[in-house]
Scaffold this motif. Structure first.
Motif, short mmCIF file in Angstrom:
data_model
loop_
_atom_site.label_atom_id
_atom_site.label_comp_id
_atom_site.label_asym_id
_atom_site.label_seq_id
_atom_site.Cartn_x
_atom_site.Cartn_y
_atom_site.Cartn_z
N ILE A 1 0.86 -1.19 0.00
CA ILE A 1 0.00 0.00 0.00
C ILE A 1 0.90 1.24 0.00
O ILE A 1 1.13 1.85 1.05
N PRO A 2 1.44 1.62 -1.15
CA PRO A 2 2.21 2.86 -1.21
C PRO A 2 1.36 4.06 -0.78
O PRO A 2 0.17 4.14 -1.09
N ILE A 3 1.99 4.99 -0.07
CA ILE A 3 1.32 6.21 0.38
C ILE A 3 1.57 7.31 -0.65
O ILE A 3 2.72 7.72 -0.86
N CYS A 4 0.50 7.77 -1.29
CA CYS A 4 0.62 8.83 -2.30
C CYS A 4 0.35 10.17 -1.63
O CYS A 4 -0.79 10.49 -1.26
N PHE A 5 1.39 10.96 -1.45
CA PHE A 5 1.33 12.27 -0.79
C PHE A 5 2.59 13.05 -1.17
O PHE A 5 3.67 12.47 -1.21
N ASN B 1 8.56 7.12 -1.32
CA ASN B 1 9.97 6.80 -1.59
C ASN B 1 10.91 7.27 -0.47
O ASN B 1 12.12 7.29 -0.66
N LYS B 2 10.35 7.65 0.67
CA LYS B 2 11.16 8.18 1.76
C LYS B 2 11.37 7.16 2.87
O LYS B 2 10.59 6.22 3.04
N ASP C 1 3.65 3.22 14.88
CA ASP C 1 3.50 4.58 14.36
C ASP C 1 4.75 4.95 13.59
O ASP C 1 5.87 4.88 14.12
N LEU C 2 4.57 5.36 12.34
CA LEU C 2 5.66 5.80 11.49
C LEU C 2 5.54 7.31 11.28
O LEU C 2 4.44 7.84 11.12
N LEU C 3 6.67 8.00 11.29
CA LEU C 3 6.69 9.46 11.21
C LEU C 3 7.48 9.91 9.99
O LEU C 3 8.52 9.35 9.65
#
Length: 245
Positions: free
Chosen positions: A5-9, A26-27, A50-52
């Motif tokens: 589930i890539p996060i698109c932001f 990509n971070k 929790d990821l930051l």
């Protein structure tokens, strides 16, 4: 590698000046070793992390906005997956962004899959320069490439895999749009990170906020939640009311 589930932001697709789907996916994210606890009503039998993410110097050059992004990923004993994104504006000026959980689902055969919950909705067709259409079918099935953004969608979507006799139930909050994508045969052959025949076993169904971007004033926070569960394939559209309740 395609999947997960890539996060698109802060951008979905190529509709903007940033790289495809923005930079967040990509971070390198950091882990919060002392996160706030789960809400008591949401903690039974669940583990979570929790990821930051905060903008790096190179991010600010291409998207000059300061933010804090907290992504909570929780997993239940029954395999239910929940992802909660909280994005806060810590800048001195407002900013806009689009967002999606670019969810890759593994299916038996794309021709044996249907999606319920999006019928009668308007959608933007990315194969027709985002021209607007209205869904005419009782359910979405697949016979060719599909790349659509369904607008004003309900918070419950069902992806029914007849051959595997299972249904993915997608529940979402704060995400009015749903992206449905399968590249089909011709496009798959042009994609270096997808095998020529792999389109048959995959489908993307994304909870998203795309048509109307999210606007955050200084100090404001936005929350977008996605829950993914699997139920037996006796599940049908009549059962949506059960999940809504």
């Amino acid at each position: 590698m395609r999947g997960g589930i890539p996060i698109c932001f802060p951008q979905f697709g190529n509709c903007g000046s940033l790289e495809q789907h923005g930079f967040a996916r990509n971070k390198m994210w950091s882990i919060d070793n002392d996160p706030p606890p789960l809400h008591p009503s949401d903690s039974d039998g669940k583990v979570f992390v929790d990821l930051l993410l905060s903008p790096a110097e190179e991010d600010l050059k291409c998207w000059p906005h300061c933010f804090e992004f907290r992504l909570r990923v929780s997993l239940g004993m029954n395999g239910d997956l929940a992802m909660i994104s909280r994005i806060r504006n810590i800048d001195a000026k407002p900013f806009n962004f689009s967002f999606a959980y670019h969810t890759y689902l593994s299916v038996s055969d794309i021709s044996e899959v249907r999606i319920e919950g999006l019928e009668t909705l308007d959608y933007l067709d990315n194969l027709c320069q985002r021209e607007r259409f209205t869904e005419q079918g009782d359910a979405i099935t697949f016979e060719s490439e599909v790349d659509r953004i369904y607008l004003g969608s309900p918070n419950i979507i069902a992806v029914i895999d007849h051959e595997k006799k299972r249904t993915f139930v997608i529940k979402k909050e704060g995400l009015p749009d749903v992206v449905v994508w399968n590249p089909w045969e011709k496009k798959s052959k042009s994609m270096t990170d997808l095998g020529d025949e792999e389109y048959k076993q995959m489908l993307c169904v994304d909870g998203a906020a795309i048509e109307r971007q999210i606007t955050l004033k200084p100090g404001e926070e936005w929350t977008g939640r996605l829950e993914l569960s699997v139920v037996p394939s006796s599940y049908c559209s009549d059962d949506l009311d059960h999940f809504r309740s």
